[in-house]
Design an enzyme around this catalytic site. Structure first.
Site, PDB file in Angstrom:
ATOM      1  N   HIS A 195       3.824   5.342  -6.581  1.00 17.45           N
ATOM      2  CA  HIS A 195       5.270   5.128  -6.509  1.00 17.45           C
ATOM      3  C   HIS A 195       5.658   3.655  -6.625  1.00 17.45           C
ATOM      4  O   HIS A 195       6.813   3.340  -6.878  1.00 17.45           O
ATOM      5  CB  HIS A 195       5.874   5.791  -5.259  1.00 17.45           C
ATOM      6  CG  HIS A 195       5.651   5.060  -3.978  1.00 17.45           C
ATOM      7  ND1 HIS A 195       4.512   5.207  -3.234  1.00 17.45           N
ATOM      8  CD2 HIS A 195       6.423   4.186  -3.292  1.00 17.45           C
ATOM      9  CE1 HIS A 195       4.605   4.461  -2.148  1.00 17.45           C
ATOM     10  NE2 HIS A 195       5.760   3.812  -2.160  1.00 17.45           N
ATOM     11  N   LYS A 199       9.229   1.354  -8.473  1.00 17.20           N
ATOM     12  CA  LYS A 199      10.113   0.400  -7.781  1.00 17.20           C
ATOM     13  C   LYS A 199      10.781  -0.502  -8.820  1.00 17.20           C
ATOM     14  O   LYS A 199      10.119  -1.016  -9.722  1.00 17.20           O
ATOM     15  CB  LYS A 199       9.321  -0.461  -6.791  1.00 17.20           C
ATOM     16  CG  LYS A 199       8.870   0.331  -5.560  1.00 17.20           C
ATOM     17  CD  LYS A 199       8.182  -0.562  -4.558  1.00 17.20           C
ATOM     18  CE  LYS A 199       7.535   0.240  -3.438  1.00 17.20           C
ATOM     19  NZ  LYS A 199       8.440   0.602  -2.359  1.00 17.20           N
ATOM     20  N   ASP A 252      -5.884   3.910   0.683  1.00 10.72           N
ATOM     21  CA  ASP A 252      -4.463   4.228   0.846  1.00 10.72           C
ATOM     22  C   ASP A 252      -3.596   3.324  -0.032  1.00 10.72           C
ATOM     23  O   ASP A 252      -2.643   3.790  -0.650  1.00 10.72           O
ATOM     24  CB  ASP A 252      -4.067   4.080   2.318  1.00 10.72           C
ATOM     25  CG  ASP A 252      -2.635   4.530   2.584  1.00 10.72           C
ATOM     26  OD1 ASP A 252      -2.256   5.580   2.028  1.00 10.72           O
ATOM     27  OD2 ASP A 252      -1.913   3.844   3.322  1.00 10.72           O
ATOM     28  N   HIS A 257      -1.611   1.031  -5.178  1.00  8.36           N
ATOM     29  CA  HIS A 257      -0.435   0.155  -5.274  1.00  8.36           C
ATOM     30  C   HIS A 257      -0.842  -1.295  -5.551  1.00  8.36           C
ATOM     31  O   HIS A 257      -0.288  -1.959  -6.417  1.00  8.36           O
ATOM     32  CB  HIS A 257       0.386   0.179  -3.982  1.00  8.36           C
ATOM     33  CG  HIS A 257       0.788   1.553  -3.534  1.00  8.36           C
ATOM     34  ND1 HIS A 257       1.013   2.584  -4.403  1.00  8.36           N
ATOM     35  CD2 HIS A 257       1.008   2.064  -2.291  1.00  8.36           C
ATOM     36  CE1 HIS A 257       1.358   3.669  -3.723  1.00  8.36           C
ATOM     37  NE2 HIS A 257       1.362   3.374  -2.441  1.00  8.36           N
TER      38      HIS A 257
END
Ligand code: NDP
Ligand code: BG6
Length: 502
Positions: A195, A199, A252, A257
């Site tokens: 995700h 952004k 994670d 990311h």
């Protein structure tokens, strides 16, 4: 005038076609992501009239719920988490096409029931057999589901699979999952979500670099001293111990990311903005990242401390965490992207939970001017130029430059030229999930990761985890509310540099 017509931020979206009629099936509908992100994002799209004209949502999970229970729970989630004021009419329209199916992924019966619900919703809503299947579930649950979906595939209608990160648990499991999916689905039907790519500020990095003539010529080892990327969170693991104990910080956030931020910062200009051109360039960066040696790697776990004035417990005291857990909640590394543009230019990266505050930034620190022709002491307050991309919060871009202090004589000091989204655009920024859900419905894969990118990310992470097997650090090694272990500072200080403090 609709909200979409009034809103300049949605200009780009308005120019796009409306998605085909479809049903969005959310596996993991009783989970955290569905309530906090997915449903509020759908509501925001509904408010802006961006959803397909004919649309339905089916939630599925093991938790027993009726359609009405599900609608009521989702309504509450929207009231709590959506960025727009709640509007009953918009909600009712969305809720009319909402269903829930109680389903254990290991059990065929639930799948048959799901198929029946989808067929009748197609008839009611006119959704033509088109499906977006969203996997908001742990990676271990995905393989079985994909097989089941393939077996019950309709002849008519398209299918898109949207798969949450982390994709797999390591390189081998990611490859196995890809192979399983490939047996039934083509790559252009698979949307692997990270995700961060949705952004606005991350996409703006592409605009900043490739829509402006001034940055690209200096975006390299000749002019840039180093890059710093920080993904800091002040929250702990909340109620996700089961997942986090397996994942740790490296799976994670670092694997996905953080490495995507490195790739976007370091990539070559793509020949166009098509999904494959952008992803081809990112994958080259990921391939070029060296595995850091043990001296260039730091891991940490938070102990008790104070975050934003509040006393919080340590990781090992969190509910569901093993008392002697060795799961890391912080990672820092010095990475090298081994290519002509970046050779010998360090990328210092760090990420963690329960740090001093929530802040994601990319800082490009330029080399100092070679010969400042000022008197001794005049430029003492002058720091090197830094281009700072505030991914969140206070989204914007800031350039640190030297300027003369007004008055007699010549004293130079660092000042900032700032662009803040809040001050320039009228409406708050859309959440990443709004953009990504819409893109998946439209079939646009540009902001999703391809299997080769994921494999490069895992190859690096597997190598790092391999190095970590050799020792057992003494955890906890940082207090909640600080900027991580002392070793993270040492990593940068050793090179005569320091982490930015804002
Ligand atoms: P949760 O643990 O809150 O939810 C997991 C969901 O999966 C639940 O709805 C659970 O339903 C369902 N589930 C698990 N196993 C099965 C099974 N065998 N059969 C049927 N349903 C099952 O996780 P999150 O919502 O936090 O995360 C989901 C995914 O999204 C993860 O991959 C995570 O990395 C990713 N993600 C999460 C973010 C967040 O902020 N939460 C942000 C970004 C990504 P039930 O228990 O009812 O069976
Ligand atoms: C998710 C992680 O992918 O990203 C969470 O699983 C983390 O642990 C979240 O909190 C952070 O997202 P954001 O958008 O708040 O930076």
């Amino acid at each position: 005038m609709s909200a979409a017509e009034q809103n300049p931020l949605l200009e780009g979206l308005r120019l796009r076609r409306r998605p085909d009629p479809c049903i969005l099936v959310i596996f993991g509908a009783s989970g955290d992501l569905t309530s906090k992100k997915l449903m509020p994002a759908l509501y925001a799209l509904a408010v802006r009239d961006l959803l397909p004209e004919k649309f339905g949502v089916v939630g599925a999970a093991r938790t027993q719920e009726t359609n009405d229970d599900f609608r009521a729970r989702m309504k509450e989630a929207v009231q709590q988490h959506a960025r727009d004021p709640f509007d009953e009419e918009t909600w009712s329209k969305l809720a009319t096409g909402m269903r829930y199916v109680t389903l254990d992924f290991a059990d065929d019966k639930g799948e048959d029931e799901l198929k029946d619900v989808l067929t009748s919703l197609d008839e009611e809503q006119g959704t033509s057999g088109n499906r977006v299947y969203y996997f908001a579930v742990p990676p271990s649950a995905i393989g079985t589901l994909v097989d089941e979906i393939a077996q019950r595939r309709n002849a008519e209608g398209w299918i898109r699979l949207v798969i949450e990160k982390p994709f797999g648990h390591d390189l081998a499991s990611a490859k196995a999952l890809t192979a399983e999916i490939k047996q039934h689905f083509a790559e252009d039907e698979v949307f692997r979500i990270d995700h961060y790519l949705g952004k606005e500020t991350v996409q703006n990095m592409l605009a900043l670099r490739f829509a402006n003539g001034i940055f690209e010529p200096i975006w390299n080892r000749q002019f840039i001293d180093h890059v710093q990327i920080t993904v800091a969170e002040s929250i702990g693991i909340e109620n996700r111990a089961g997942y986090y104990e397996q994942a740790g910080a490296i799976r994670d956030i670092f694997q996905n990311h953080l490495l995507q931020l490195v790739a976007i910062t370091a990539m070559e200009p793509p020949i166009d903005f098509s999904a494959d051109s952008v992803r081809n360039e990112k994958v080259k960066v990921l391939k070029a990242i060296h595995t850091p040696g043990p001296k260039h790697l730091v891991r940490g776990q938070y102990g008790p401390g104070f975050v934003e004035g509040e006393q919080v417990r340590g990781y090992r005291e969190e509910e569901g965490v093993a008392p002697g857990s060795m799961t890391e909640t912080f990672v820092a590394a010095k990475l090298y992207v081994d290519n002509w543009r970046w050779a010998d230019t360090p990328f210092y990266v760090r990420m963690g939970k329960r740090l001093a505050r929530r802040e994601t930034t990319i800082a490009i620190q330029f080399k100092r001017a070679p010969h400042p022709p000022f008197e001794d002491g005049a430029a003492e307050g002058l720091r090197p130029n830094v281009l700072l991309i505030h991914v969140q919060p206070n989204e914007g871009v800031s350039l640190a430059i030297g300027a003369k202090v007004p008055g007699q004589g010549m004293t130079i000091r660092t000042v900032h030229m700032d662009f803040l989204y809040g001050g320039t655009f009228r409406e708050g920024l859309p959440d990443a999930y709004e953009r990504l859900i819409l893109d998946a419905m439209l079939g646009d894969q540009t902001l999703f990761t391809r299997s080769d990118e994921i494999e490069e990310q895992w190859a690096l992470v597997d190598a790092i985890i391999g190095l970590w097997q050799r020792d057992r650090p003494s955890f906890p090694n940082y207090a909640a509310g600080t900027w991580g272990p002392a070793a993270s500072d040492e990593l940068v200080h050793r090179d005569g540099r320091s982490w930015r403090r804002h």
